[in-house]
Scaffold this active site. Sequence first.
Site, mmCIF file in Angstrom:
data_model
loop_
_atom_site.group_PDB
_atom_site.id
_atom_site.type_symbol
_atom_site.label_atom_id
_atom_site.label_comp_id
_atom_site.label_asym_id
_atom_site.label_seq_id
_atom_site.Cartn_x
_atom_site.Cartn_y
_atom_site.Cartn_z
ATOM 1 N N HIS A 104 43.700 41.137 12.583
ATOM 2 C CA HIS A 104 43.445 42.261 11.671
ATOM 3 C C HIS A 104 42.497 43.322 12.236
ATOM 4 O O HIS A 104 42.385 44.411 11.674
ATOM 5 C CB HIS A 104 42.957 41.752 10.304
ATOM 6 C CG HIS A 104 43.480 42.569 9.162
ATOM 7 N ND1 HIS A 104 43.644 42.072 7.887
ATOM 8 C CD2 HIS A 104 43.876 43.870 9.096
ATOM 9 C CE1 HIS A 104 44.111 43.033 7.104
ATOM 10 N NE2 HIS A 104 44.258 44.132 7.815
ATOM 11 N N ASP A 126 45.501 41.343 1.320
ATOM 12 C CA ASP A 126 44.846 40.330 2.142
ATOM 13 C C ASP A 126 44.186 39.282 1.240
ATOM 14 O O ASP A 126 43.739 39.601 0.137
ATOM 15 C CB ASP A 126 43.754 41.040 2.974
ATOM 16 C CG ASP A 126 43.298 40.257 4.187
ATOM 17 O OD1 ASP A 126 43.396 39.014 4.190
ATOM 18 O OD2 ASP A 126 42.819 40.900 5.143
ATOM 19 N N HIS A 128 41.492 37.955 2.318
ATOM 20 C CA HIS A 128 40.083 38.133 2.708
ATOM 21 C C HIS A 128 39.630 39.581 2.534
ATOM 22 O O HIS A 128 40.454 40.498 2.606
ATOM 23 C CB HIS A 128 39.911 37.761 4.185
ATOM 24 C CG HIS A 128 40.440 36.407 4.533
ATOM 25 N ND1 HIS A 128 41.725 36.218 4.999
ATOM 26 C CD2 HIS A 128 39.873 35.180 4.468
ATOM 27 C CE1 HIS A 128 41.928 34.930 5.228
ATOM 28 N NE2 HIS A 128 40.826 34.264 4.897
ATOM 29 N N ASP A 130 37.417 41.142 4.585
ATOM 30 C CA ASP A 130 37.274 41.769 5.914
ATOM 31 C C ASP A 130 36.235 42.880 5.946
ATOM 32 O O ASP A 130 36.399 43.894 6.636
ATOM 33 C CB ASP A 130 38.642 42.289 6.406
ATOM 34 C CG ASP A 130 39.593 41.148 6.725
ATOM 35 O OD1 ASP A 130 39.157 39.972 6.741
ATOM 36 O OD2 ASP A 130 40.783 41.429 6.958
ATOM 37 N N HIS A 143 38.158 40.066 13.227
ATOM 38 C CA HIS A 143 39.216 40.242 12.213
ATOM 39 C C HIS A 143 38.670 40.082 10.790
ATOM 40 O O HIS A 143 39.361 40.435 9.841
ATOM 41 C CB HIS A 143 40.426 39.325 12.472
ATOM 42 C CG HIS A 143 40.228 37.883 12.128
ATOM 43 N ND1 HIS A 143 41.291 37.020 11.959
ATOM 44 C CD2 HIS A 143 39.118 37.148 11.934
ATOM 45 C CE1 HIS A 143 40.824 35.814 11.661
ATOM 46 N NE2 HIS A 143 39.521 35.863 11.656
ATOM 47 N N ASP A 229 48.230 41.868 5.630
ATOM 48 C CA ASP A 229 47.849 40.647 6.349
ATOM 49 C C ASP A 229 48.723 39.531 5.786
ATOM 50 O O ASP A 229 48.741 39.315 4.565
ATOM 51 C CB ASP A 229 46.361 40.370 6.092
ATOM 52 C CG ASP A 229 45.838 39.194 6.898
ATOM 53 O OD1 ASP A 229 46.578 38.213 7.103
ATOM 54 O OD2 ASP A 229 44.657 39.243 7.294
ATOM 55 N N ASP A 231 48.344 36.489 5.667
ATOM 56 C CA ASP A 231 47.644 35.424 4.936
ATOM 57 C C ASP A 231 47.392 35.809 3.477
ATOM 58 O O ASP A 231 46.842 35.029 2.697
ATOM 59 C CB ASP A 231 46.374 34.958 5.660
ATOM 60 C CG ASP A 231 45.246 35.985 5.668
ATOM 61 O OD1 ASP A 231 45.138 36.791 4.730
ATOM 62 O OD2 ASP A 231 44.454 35.953 6.633
ATOM 63 N N GLU A 278 48.321 39.426 11.682
ATOM 64 C CA GLU A 278 47.920 38.014 11.544
ATOM 65 C C GLU A 278 49.078 37.017 11.532
ATOM 66 O O GLU A 278 48.890 35.872 11.116
ATOM 67 C CB GLU A 278 47.009 37.805 10.316
ATOM 68 C CG GLU A 278 45.650 38.509 10.408
ATOM 69 C CD GLU A 278 44.629 37.818 11.321
ATOM 70 O OE1 GLU A 278 44.807 36.622 11.639
ATOM 71 O OE2 GLU A 278 43.655 38.490 11.716
HETATM 72 N N1 LIG Z 1 41.880 39.086 8.685
HETATM 73 C C1 LIG Z 1 41.492 37.830 8.516
HETATM 74 N N2 LIG Z 1 42.327 36.855 8.649
HETATM 75 N N3 LIG Z 1 40.199 37.646 8.222
HETATM 76 C C2 LIG Z 1 39.605 36.355 8.062
HETATM 77 C C3 LIG Z 1 38.136 36.462 7.875
HETATM 78 C C4 LIG Z 1 37.510 35.134 7.599
HETATM 79 C C5 LIG Z 1 36.017 35.171 7.309
HETATM 80 N N4 LIG Z 1 35.741 35.978 6.178
HETATM 81 C C6 LIG Z 1 35.251 35.682 8.531
HETATM 82 O O1 LIG Z 1 34.603 36.682 8.482
HETATM 83 O O2 LIG Z 1 35.302 35.074 9.548
#
Ligand SMILES: NC(=[NH2+])NCCC[C@H](N)C(=O)O
Length: 306
Positions: A104, A126, A128, A130, A143, A229, A231, A278
């Site tokens: 990402h 997403d 998350h 991010d 990411h 994303d 996920d 991702e």
């Molecule tokens: N784009 C993604 N898959 N992000 C996952 C981030 C996971 C977690 N919040 C981190 O900062 O490590």
Amino acid sequence: MDATVRIIGVPMDYGANRRGVDMGPSAIRYGGLADELEQAGVGPIDAGDVRVPRAEERDPDADPPRRGDAKFLREIEDVCTRLANRVAETLAAGEFPLVLGGDHSVAIGSMNGSSREANLGAIWFDAHADLNTPETSPSGNVHGMPLGALLGRDVFGEMPWAHAPAVREDAIAYVGLRSIDERERELVRNSEMTAFTMADIDERGMTAVVEDALAVATDGTDGVHVSLDLDWLDPSAAPGVGTPVRGGVTYREAHAALEAVSRRHDRDGVLRSMDVVEVNPILDERNETATLAAELTASAFGKRIL
Ligand SMILES: NC(=[NH2+])NCCC[C@H](N)C(=O)O
């Protein structure tokens, strides 16, 4: 979608916690992206990949990853600078940039390029948020920081090639959040971003939520960037991702969401750029996640059941 869609691959995994997303662009292409786009009535051009230095070629001692740091930030900036230029050139040629990740952190490049000549809004599909910075990140993986970077927070304010903020906070809408780090929660709460979580989707339904997200991202902007994303989906529908979180969006909700984006685009041409990120083919089952990525992209560009 009336503009020609230019596919730009970014085979990069420097921002992720594990190897494999660097194969995402190949897997999404193999998963039928060009065919799917043609069925959506779009003429795609495949511009190949942005050059990414192979991880095996790096000097392992050059930039030792440290906890709380931003791992491989130098490499990521390098790739994102090239990507931003490609995206800006694509838009200048009157074409639509469709960026295939990669992890990402590629969004740092695509959105910097897309916002060079326009006031950009964004929808972040997403699990998350991010929004971490090197300071708040529990992992050091970039990411988990692209929105922090795009807003120019922390060390990201010092990236000479990027203009920050690339997007106004109040023009960003999250859709489908369900995994937020402890310190990140405060960042999201204290921001001006609009956050639609899985709970909002459960309560109100996907279409209504996405229409609201579009209202946020189009308010006072020249166009919308969609960052998808994989996920975001439930791992049962999209197993090939590095940071799966259960309780995600279903196959049907995902199509409904991107169809809502496409309907809005048909009305007033709001879509400006997009990235699909991702996909991790190593963790995938028979390329299911990459194929889904291709299908969902086609829904965003106007593919319909009937
Ligand atoms: N784009 C993604 N898959 N992000 C996952 C981030 C996971 C977690 N919040 C981190 O900062 O490590």
